[in-house]
Enzyme design. Structure first.
Site, PDB file in Angstrom:
ATOM      1  N   ASP A  81       0.694  -1.109   0.004  1.00 17.65           N
ATOM      2  CA  ASP A  81      -0.083   0.038   0.045  1.00 17.65           C
ATOM      3  C   ASP A  81       0.823   1.146  -0.047  1.00 17.65           C
ATOM      4  OD1 ASP A  81      -1.668  -2.192   1.304  1.00 17.65           O
ATOM      5  OD2 ASP A  81      -3.038  -0.801   0.559  1.00 17.65           O
ATOM      6  N   ASN A  83       1.636  -3.276   3.734  1.00 22.46           N
ATOM      7  CA  ASN A  83       0.659  -4.271   3.225  1.00 22.46           C
ATOM      8  C   ASN A  83      -0.441  -4.604   4.323  1.00 22.46           C
ATOM      9  OD1 ASN A  83      -0.311  -5.171   0.817  1.00 22.46           O
ATOM     10  ND2 ASN A  83       0.265  -7.298   1.474  1.00 22.46           N
TER      11      ASN A  83
HETATM   12  O1  MRU Z   1      -7.708  -2.812   2.904  1.00 25.10           O
HETATM   13  P1  MRU Z   1      -7.331  -3.237   1.549  1.00 25.10           P
HETATM   14  O2  MRU Z   1      -8.099  -4.315   0.960  1.00 25.10           O
HETATM   15  O3  MRU Z   1      -7.510  -1.918   0.435  1.00 25.10           O
HETATM   16  O4  MRU Z   1      -5.754  -3.570   1.300  1.00 25.10           O
HETATM   17  C1  MRU Z   1      -5.152  -4.016   0.148  1.00 25.10           C
HETATM   18  C2  MRU Z   1      -3.652  -4.650   0.275  1.00 25.10           C
HETATM   19  O5  MRU Z   1      -3.169  -4.583   1.283  1.00 25.10           O
HETATM   20  C3  MRU Z   1      -3.077  -4.821  -0.948  1.00 25.10           C
HETATM   21  O6  MRU Z   1      -2.348  -5.748  -0.664  1.00 25.10           O
HETATM   22  C4  MRU Z   1      -2.447  -3.737  -1.241  1.00 25.10           C
HETATM   23  O7  MRU Z   1      -3.341  -2.600  -1.673  1.00 25.10           O
HETATM   24  C5  MRU Z   1      -1.752  -4.092  -2.743  1.00 25.10           C
HETATM   25  S1  MRU Z   1      -3.033  -4.191  -4.085  1.00 25.10           S
HETATM   26  C6  MRU Z   1      -2.307  -4.353  -5.469  1.00 25.10           C
END
Ligand code: MRU
Length: 346
Positions: A237, A247
């Site tokens: 993220d 992440n």
């Molecule tokens: O809370 P989320 O579902 O938005 O978190 C997503 C993640 O942690 C993903 O692994 C990250 O955004 C990478 S997406 C290509």
């Protein structure tokens, strides 16, 4: 591989999102028409995953402009709405990145009319959308070289097509390796509490015809001890300037276990996920989400009334545990501070 889960319709002036809250049981569409719809979709995770959040935010800016109109004070109204989109969630830097990119286009147009900005912004949002797919395909090509025929690849959360405009980051690497003819298998960590692995990764990887097995998050150590995992590939993220990578909560634990068993742990993310303004991972803001995601499964409460819970949505994996960062510009290797500085100098 999914490509229609984020669709913008100019005639209808709306953004249509495949509602990820209900997958895999129901394939419902959520239509965003206003800034409030966009913020709601981001916060409740109708759409989630760092790059998908960025693409949604870019179209969201266009919807905000339409809402702000062209009467007196439209610029001020629009600025307020952009800030609402930018602050909808704190961790994924792609959200800020996308809104800043739209703001930069606006700044370059100077005192342009709302109509001129609208045309230019629509073009820009579509470019952000297209570029994300291209970045994921590039990342897939670089990352696939790291995957060997016969590997079982474990991934955490969902960093697939659904988390991006298409193809995915970590799962994109898996798709590319598969398309090259490598016979691989996938383990999707369940990913409590929102179950992105069990619901979303399993859904799209299975749909793509790749063998996938769901495992509880707490099975990771046993699976690696049994020799059932050859590689770990996860998304991110936000990646700090030193390579520390935020992440989904639980990723750090997977990385520690992978280190114990000598399993290479890779992070796949586009350059837009790297935040050179954040020097180290401890400075990355971690989203603290509603306790209800932990206390309830669907409508059923599973914890005793009045017992507090932790629901941090992300953790940060220190750079020393990361074997390589797969980007759309190539694979970065340690020391990451140098590799990232070099990338941004380019
Ligand atoms: O809370 P989320 O579902 O938005 O978190 C997503 C993640 O942690 C993903 O692994 C990250 O955004 C990478 S997406 C290509």
């Amino acid at each position: 591989v999914l490509t229609e889960h984020i669709r913008f319709s100019e005639p209808d002036q709306n953004l249509l999102l495949l509602d990820q809250r209900y997958l895999p049981l129901r394939e419902e569409t959520f239509a965003c028409r206003t800034t409030a719809d966009i913020v709601y979709a981001l916060q409740t995770m109708v759409v989630r995953g760092a790059p998908a959040i960025g693409v949604t935010a870019a179209y969201g800016c266009w919807l905000a402009l339409r809402e702000a109109g062209d009467g007196a004070g439209w610029r001020e109204t629009l600025s307020t709405k952009l800030a609402e989109i930018e602050n909808a969630r704190p961790t994924a830097v792609n959200l800020r990145w996308a809104v800043r990119r739209m703001r930069a286009v606006w700044a370059a147009l100077g005192e342009a009319s709302a109509a001129a900005l609208s045309a230019r912004w629509l073009e820009e949002a579509r470019t952000v959308h297209r570029e994300d797919i291209a970045a994921n395909e590039a990342m897939g090509r670089f990352g696939a070289d790291l995957i060997e025929d016969g590997d079982t690849v474990l991934t955490h959360c969902n960093a697939g097509a659904l988390a991006t405009a298409g193809h995915g980051t970590a799962v994109g690497v898996i798709y590319s390796a598969w398309q090259q003819g490598k016979r691989i298998k996938v383990i999707a960590d369940e990913t409590r509490p929102f179950l992105q692995g069990a619901r979303l990764t399993a859904y799209e990887v299975h749909k793509a015809g790749i063998p996938v097995t769901v495992a509880c998050d707490n099975a990771c150590a046993l699976l690696m001890q049994k020799g059932l995992v050859q590689k770990v590939v996860v998304g991110a993220d936000r990646i700090a300037a030193n390579g520390d990578a935020a992440n989904k909560i639980g990723t750090f634990g997977v990385a520690l276990i992978a280190k114990e068993f000598g399993v290479p742990f890779y992070v796949a993310a586009p350059v837009s996920t790297i935040d050179p303004e954040t020097p180290t991972g401890d400075l990355i803001p971690i989203e603290d989400r509603t306790p209800r995601e932990v206390t309830h499964v669907g409508d059923h409460q599973i914890t005793p009334q009045d017992v507090p819970v932790y629901n941090f949505a992300f953790d940060v994996t220190p750079n020393r545990l990361i074997a390589g960062i797969i980007t759309d510009q190539g694979v970065l290797r340690p020391p990451y501070t140098e590799a990232i500085a070099k990338l941004f100098k380019k």
